[in-house]
Scaffold this motif. Structure first.
Motif, PDB file in Angstrom:
ATOM      1  N   ILE A  14       0.844  -1.198   0.000  1.00 23.48           N
ATOM      2  CA  ILE A  14       0.000   0.000   0.000  1.00 23.48           C
ATOM      3  C   ILE A  14       0.883   1.254   0.000  1.00 23.48           C
ATOM      4  O   ILE A  14       0.655   2.184  -0.783  1.00 23.48           O
ATOM      5  N   ALA A  15       1.885   1.293   0.864  1.00 22.15           N
ATOM      6  CA  ALA A  15       2.764   2.465   0.949  1.00 22.15           C
ATOM      7  C   ALA A  15       3.510   2.693  -0.364  1.00 22.15           C
ATOM      8  O   ALA A  15       3.657   3.846  -0.809  1.00 22.15           O
ATOM      9  N   ARG A  16       3.968   1.636  -1.006  1.00 17.80           N
ATOM     10  CA  ARG A  16       4.688   1.787  -2.287  1.00 17.80           C
ATOM     11  C   ARG A  16       3.766   2.323  -3.380  1.00 17.80           C
ATOM     12  O   ARG A  16       4.144   3.223  -4.131  1.00 17.80           O
ATOM     13  N   ILE A  17       2.577   1.764  -3.477  1.00 18.85           N
ATOM     14  CA  ILE A  17       1.622   2.249  -4.479  1.00 18.85           C
ATOM     15  C   ILE A  17       1.277   3.711  -4.195  1.00 18.85           C
ATOM     16  O   ILE A  17       1.224   4.536  -5.111  1.00 18.85           O
ATOM     17  N   HIS A  18       1.071   4.032  -2.932  1.00 19.30           N
ATOM     18  CA  HIS A  18       0.732   5.400  -2.531  1.00 19.30           C
ATOM     19  C   HIS A  18       1.857   6.363  -2.915  1.00 19.30           C
ATOM     20  O   HIS A  18       1.614   7.409  -3.544  1.00 19.30           O
ATOM     21  N   ALA A  19       3.084   6.037  -2.567  1.00 21.92           N
ATOM     22  CA  ALA A  19       4.233   6.899  -2.880  1.00 21.92           C
ATOM     23  C   ALA A  19       4.405   7.050  -4.391  1.00 21.92           C
ATOM     24  O   ALA A  19       4.616   8.160  -4.890  1.00 21.92           O
ATOM     25  N   ASP A  20       4.331   5.954  -5.124  1.00 20.66           N
ATOM     26  CA  ASP A  20       4.475   6.019  -6.586  1.00 20.66           C
ATOM     27  C   ASP A  20       3.385   6.871  -7.213  1.00 20.66           C
ATOM     28  O   ASP A  20       3.631   7.642  -8.138  1.00 20.66           O
ATOM     29  N   SER A  21       2.170   6.739  -6.711  1.00 19.13           N
ATOM     30  CA  SER A  21       1.055   7.519  -7.231  1.00 19.13           C
ATOM     31  C   SER A  21       1.273   9.007  -6.969  1.00 19.13           C
ATOM     32  O   SER A  21       1.014   9.848  -7.844  1.00 19.13           O
ATOM     33  N   TRP A  22       1.738   9.353  -5.776  1.00 21.65           N
ATOM     34  CA  TRP A  22       2.025  10.758  -5.483  1.00 21.65           C
ATOM     35  C   TRP A  22       3.117  11.287  -6.408  1.00 21.65           C
ATOM     36  O   TRP A  22       3.030  12.403  -6.895  1.00 21.65           O
ATOM     37  N   ARG A  23       4.165  10.471  -6.641  1.00 18.82           N
ATOM     38  CA  ARG A  23       5.235  10.919  -7.537  1.00 18.82           C
ATOM     39  C   ARG A  23       4.692  11.224  -8.927  1.00 18.82           C
ATOM     40  O   ARG A  23       5.104  12.183  -9.563  1.00 18.82           O
ATOM     41  N   ASP A  24       3.775  10.391  -9.397  1.00 19.66           N
ATOM     42  CA  ASP A  24       3.188  10.583 -10.731  1.00 19.66           C
ATOM     43  C   ASP A  24       2.192  11.731 -10.769  1.00 19.66           C
ATOM     44  O   ASP A  24       2.202  12.536 -11.696  1.00 19.66           O
ATOM     45  N   SER A  25       1.324  11.794  -9.789  1.00 18.30           N
ATOM     46  CA  SER A  25       0.189  12.722  -9.828  1.00 18.30           C
ATOM     47  C   SER A  25       0.474  14.100  -9.254  1.00 18.30           C
ATOM     48  O   SER A  25      -0.192  15.060  -9.632  1.00 18.30           O
ATOM     49  N   GLY A  37      12.547  12.231  -2.521  1.00 19.49           N
ATOM     50  CA  GLY A  37      13.248  11.838  -1.303  1.00 19.49           C
ATOM     51  C   GLY A  37      12.412  10.955  -0.402  1.00 19.49           C
ATOM     52  O   GLY A  37      12.148   9.795  -0.719  1.00 19.49           O
ATOM     53  N   PRO A  38      11.924  11.533   0.706  1.00 19.79           N
ATOM     54  CA  PRO A  38      11.342  10.711   1.771  1.00 19.79           C
ATOM     55  C   PRO A  38       9.876  10.317   1.597  1.00 19.79           C
ATOM     56  O   PRO A  38       9.251   9.870   2.547  1.00 19.79           O
ATOM     57  N   VAL A  39       9.305  10.428   0.406  1.00 14.34           N
ATOM     58  CA  VAL A  39       7.880  10.134   0.257  1.00 14.34           C
ATOM     59  C   VAL A  39       7.539   8.692   0.634  1.00 14.34           C
ATOM     60  O   VAL A  39       6.528   8.450   1.295  1.00 14.34           O
ATOM     61  N   LEU A  40       8.364   7.729   0.255  1.00  7.21           N
ATOM     62  CA  LEU A  40       8.057   6.336   0.608  1.00  7.21           C
ATOM     63  C   LEU A  40       8.137   6.126   2.117  1.00  7.21           C
ATOM     64  O   LEU A  40       7.241   5.525   2.711  1.00  7.21           O
ATOM     65  N   GLU A  41       9.167   6.637   2.745  1.00  3.36           N
ATOM     66  CA  GLU A  41       9.287   6.526   4.201  1.00  3.36           C
ATOM     67  C   GLU A  41       8.095   7.192   4.889  1.00  3.36           C
ATOM     68  O   GLU A  41       7.527   6.645   5.839  1.00  3.36           O
ATOM     69  N   ASP A  42       7.691   8.346   4.386  1.00  2.00           N
ATOM     70  CA  ASP A  42       6.545   9.066   4.933  1.00  2.00           C
ATOM     71  C   ASP A  42       5.271   8.225   4.827  1.00  2.00           C
ATOM     72  O   ASP A  42       4.496   8.122   5.784  1.00  2.00           O
ATOM     73  N   ARG A  43       5.048   7.609   3.694  1.00  2.00           N
ATOM     74  CA  ARG A  43       3.850   6.792   3.498  1.00  2.00           C
ATOM     75  C   ARG A  43       3.922   5.501   4.318  1.00  2.00           C
ATOM     76  O   ARG A  43       2.908   5.028   4.828  1.00  2.00           O
ATOM     77  N   MET A  44       5.111   4.906   4.460  1.00  2.00           N
ATOM     78  CA  MET A  44       5.270   3.714   5.316  1.00  2.00           C
ATOM     79  C   MET A  44       4.899   4.074   6.756  1.00  2.00           C
ATOM     80  O   MET A  44       4.153   3.332   7.396  1.00  2.00           O
ATOM     81  N   ASP A  45       5.402   5.190   7.246  1.00  2.00           N
ATOM     82  CA  ASP A  45       5.089   5.630   8.610  1.00  2.00           C
ATOM     83  C   ASP A  45       3.599   5.896   8.770  1.00  2.00           C
ATOM     84  O   ASP A  45       2.992   5.507   9.768  1.00  2.00           O
ATOM     85  N   ASP A  87     -10.121   8.802   1.984  1.00  2.00           N
ATOM     86  CA  ASP A  87      -8.821   9.443   2.143  1.00  2.00           C
ATOM     87  C   ASP A  87      -7.854   9.059   1.037  1.00  2.00           C
ATOM     88  O   ASP A  87      -6.987   9.841   0.691  1.00  2.00           O
ATOM     89  N   ASN A  88      -7.986   7.872   0.511  1.00  2.00           N
ATOM     90  CA  ASN A  88      -7.040   7.426  -0.509  1.00  2.00           C
ATOM     91  C   ASN A  88      -7.686   6.446  -1.474  1.00  2.00           C
ATOM     92  O   ASN A  88      -8.420   5.543  -1.061  1.00  2.00           O
ATOM     93  N   LEU A  89      -7.368   6.627  -2.733  1.00  2.00           N
ATOM     94  CA  LEU A  89      -7.632   5.654  -3.790  1.00  2.00           C
ATOM     95  C   LEU A  89      -6.441   5.759  -4.720  1.00  2.00           C
ATOM     96  O   LEU A  89      -6.235   6.799  -5.352  1.00  2.00           O
TER      97      LEU A  89
END
Length: 176
Positions: A14-25, A37-45, A87-89
Protein backbone atom coordinates in the motif's frame (compact mmCIF):
# COMPACT_ATOMS: atom_id res chain seq x y z
CA UNK A 1 -8.61 -9.03 -10.27
CA UNK A 2 -9.87 -9.71 -6.78
CA UNK A 3 -10.98 -7.13 -4.21
CA UNK A 4 -10.42 -8.02 -0.56
CA UNK A 5 -10.03 -6.38 2.82
CA UNK A 6 -6.64 -4.81 3.34
CA UNK A 7 -4.65 -5.64 6.46
CA UNK A 8 -1.34 -4.70 8.03
CA UNK A 9 0.24 -7.49 5.94
CA UNK A 10 -0.42 -5.22 2.93
CA UNK A 11 1.27 -2.19 4.53
CA UNK A 12 4.42 -2.16 2.37
CA UNK A 13 2.52 -2.71 -0.90
CA UNK A 14 0.00 0.00 0.00
CA UNK A 15 2.76 2.46 0.95
CA UNK A 16 4.69 1.79 -2.29
CA UNK A 17 1.62 2.25 -4.48
CA UNK A 18 0.73 5.40 -2.53
CA UNK A 19 4.23 6.90 -2.88
CA UNK A 20 4.48 6.02 -6.59
CA UNK A 21 1.05 7.52 -7.23
CA UNK A 22 2.03 10.76 -5.48
CA UNK A 23 5.24 10.92 -7.54
CA UNK A 24 3.19 10.58 -10.73
CA UNK A 25 0.19 12.72 -9.83
CA UNK A 26 1.61 15.46 -7.62
CA UNK A 27 4.75 16.45 -9.53
CA UNK A 28 4.61 20.25 -9.69
CA UNK A 29 2.08 20.35 -6.85
CA UNK A 30 4.20 18.95 -4.01
CA UNK A 31 7.89 19.75 -3.67
CA UNK A 32 10.18 17.62 -5.86
CA UNK A 33 12.58 17.20 -2.92
CA UNK A 34 9.83 15.41 -0.99
CA UNK A 35 8.64 13.31 -3.95
CA UNK A 36 12.20 12.33 -4.92
CA UNK A 37 13.25 11.84 -1.30
CA UNK A 38 11.34 10.71 1.77
CA UNK A 39 7.88 10.13 0.26
CA UNK A 40 8.06 6.34 0.61
CA UNK A 41 9.29 6.53 4.20
CA UNK A 42 6.55 9.07 4.93
CA UNK A 43 3.85 6.79 3.50
CA UNK A 44 5.27 3.71 5.32
CA UNK A 45 5.09 5.63 8.61
CA UNK A 46 1.57 6.90 7.87
CA UNK A 47 0.21 3.46 7.01
CA UNK A 48 1.97 1.76 9.91
CA UNK A 49 0.30 4.28 12.21
CA UNK A 50 -3.12 3.74 10.65
CA UNK A 51 -2.95 -0.03 10.97
CA UNK A 52 -1.51 0.17 14.51
CA UNK A 53 -4.10 2.69 15.78
CA UNK A 54 -6.90 2.87 13.21
CA UNK A 55 -9.00 6.03 13.08
CA UNK A 56 -12.76 5.63 13.67
CA UNK A 57 -14.57 3.75 10.88
CA UNK A 58 -11.24 2.81 9.24
CA UNK A 59 -11.71 0.49 6.28
CA UNK A 60 -9.26 -0.54 3.57
CA UNK A 61 -9.86 -2.64 0.48
CA UNK A 62 -7.12 -3.79 -1.88
CA UNK A 63 -7.19 -4.91 -5.49
CA UNK A 64 -5.05 -7.94 -6.12
CA UNK A 65 -3.94 -9.62 -9.34
CA UNK A 66 -1.79 -12.74 -9.37
CA UNK A 67 -1.20 -12.41 -5.59
CA UNK A 68 0.12 -8.84 -6.06
CA UNK A 69 -1.59 -5.79 -4.58
CA UNK A 70 -2.26 -3.42 -7.47
CA UNK A 71 -4.42 -0.78 -5.76
CA UNK A 72 -6.24 0.23 -2.61
CA UNK A 73 -9.00 2.42 -1.24
CA UNK A 74 -9.30 3.72 2.32
CA UNK A 75 -12.10 5.47 4.21
CA UNK A 76 -12.52 6.63 7.79
CA UNK A 77 -14.63 9.07 9.81
CA UNK A 78 -14.49 12.62 8.49
CA UNK A 79 -14.27 15.82 10.52
CA UNK A 80 -17.63 16.69 8.94
CA UNK A 81 -20.19 14.97 11.23
CA UNK A 82 -22.07 12.07 9.65
CA UNK A 83 -19.64 11.78 6.74
CA UNK A 84 -16.82 9.40 5.87
CA UNK A 85 -13.63 10.62 4.25
CA UNK A 86 -12.40 8.67 1.25
CA UNK A 87 -8.82 9.44 2.14
CA UNK A 88 -7.04 7.43 -0.51
CA UNK A 89 -7.63 5.65 -3.79
CA UNK A 90 -4.45 4.71 -5.60
CA UNK A 91 -3.69 2.16 -8.29
CA UNK A 92 -0.28 0.98 -9.51
CA UNK A 93 0.82 2.30 -12.87
CA UNK A 94 0.57 -1.19 -14.41
CA UNK A 95 -3.08 -1.50 -13.33
CA UNK A 96 -4.24 1.96 -14.38
CA UNK A 97 -6.92 2.35 -17.04
CA UNK A 98 -7.99 -1.26 -16.53
CA UNK A 99 -10.92 -0.57 -14.22
CA UNK A 100 -9.17 -1.18 -10.89
CA UNK A 101 -10.01 2.25 -9.47
CA UNK A 102 -13.64 1.95 -10.47
CA UNK A 103 -13.87 -1.59 -9.04
CA UNK A 104 -12.39 -0.40 -5.75
CA UNK A 105 -14.84 2.52 -5.60
CA UNK A 106 -17.81 0.25 -6.30
CA UNK A 107 -16.68 -2.40 -3.81
CA UNK A 108 -16.23 0.20 -1.06
CA UNK A 109 -19.57 1.81 -1.88
CA UNK A 110 -21.29 -1.57 -1.53
CA UNK A 111 -19.51 -2.26 1.75
CA UNK A 112 -20.55 1.11 3.13
CA UNK A 113 -24.14 0.75 1.88
CA UNK A 114 -24.35 -2.61 3.66
CA UNK A 115 -23.43 -0.75 6.87
CA UNK A 116 -25.95 2.02 6.19
CA UNK A 117 -23.26 4.60 5.43
CA UNK A 118 -23.97 6.81 2.42
CA UNK A 119 -22.30 10.20 2.85
CA UNK A 120 -18.73 10.16 1.57
CA UNK A 121 -16.41 12.97 0.60
CA UNK A 122 -12.82 13.29 -0.53
CA UNK A 123 -10.30 16.01 -1.24
CA UNK A 124 -8.36 16.16 -4.51
CA UNK A 125 -5.33 18.41 -4.74
CA UNK A 126 -5.99 21.17 -7.23
CA UNK A 127 -4.01 20.39 -10.36
CA UNK A 128 -4.76 16.65 -10.32
CA UNK A 129 -7.12 16.87 -13.29
CA UNK A 130 -7.15 13.13 -13.97
CA UNK A 131 -8.52 12.44 -10.50
CA UNK A 132 -11.10 15.22 -10.88
CA UNK A 133 -12.37 13.70 -14.14
CA UNK A 134 -12.48 10.21 -12.61
CA UNK A 135 -14.54 11.26 -9.58
CA UNK A 136 -16.88 13.38 -11.69
CA UNK A 137 -17.55 10.39 -13.99
CA UNK A 138 -18.51 8.44 -10.87
CA UNK A 139 -21.01 11.08 -9.78
CA UNK A 140 -18.92 13.04 -7.29
CA UNK A 141 -20.29 16.55 -6.79
CA UNK A 142 -17.55 19.17 -6.89
CA UNK A 143 -17.68 21.67 -4.03
CA UNK A 144 -15.83 24.98 -3.45
CA UNK A 145 -12.07 24.74 -3.02
CA UNK A 146 -10.69 24.29 0.48
CA UNK A 147 -7.16 25.17 1.50
CA UNK A 148 -5.24 22.85 3.75
CA UNK A 149 -1.58 22.25 4.43
CA UNK A 150 0.17 18.92 4.57
CA UNK A 151 2.74 18.39 7.32
CA UNK A 152 4.93 21.38 6.50
CA UNK A 153 4.90 20.84 2.74
CA UNK A 154 2.97 24.04 2.21
CA UNK A 155 -0.60 25.04 1.61
CA UNK A 156 -2.46 23.25 -1.15
CA UNK A 157 -5.78 24.04 -2.70
CA UNK A 158 -8.01 21.02 -2.19
CA UNK A 159 -11.13 20.36 -4.24
CA UNK A 160 -13.82 18.51 -2.26
CA UNK A 161 -16.04 15.95 -3.99
CA UNK A 162 -19.11 14.57 -2.24
CA UNK A 163 -21.57 11.72 -2.65
CA UNK A 164 -24.78 11.96 -0.62
CA UNK A 165 -25.64 8.38 -1.66
CA UNK A 166 -22.25 6.73 -2.18
CA UNK A 167 -23.83 3.26 -1.98
CA UNK A 168 -25.46 3.80 -5.37
CA UNK A 169 -22.04 3.28 -6.99
CA UNK A 170 -22.09 -0.35 -5.90
CA UNK A 171 -25.42 -0.88 -7.61
CA UNK A 172 -24.37 0.65 -10.95
CA UNK A 173 -23.48 -1.83 -13.62
CA UNK A 174 -22.49 0.41 -16.50
CA UNK A 175 -18.89 1.50 -16.91
CA UNK A 176 -18.23 5.13 -16.12
Amino acid sequence: MQIREGTSVDLEAIARIHADSWRDSYRGIMEDAFLDGPVLEDRMDAWAGRFRAPPPDFQVLVAESDATVTGFICVFADEKPGWLLLDNLHVSEAARRRGAGQKLMRAMSQRLADKGRQKVRLLVLDGNQGACRFYERLGGKKRPIEHKGFRGLGPFASIPYEWEAFGELGQATSAA
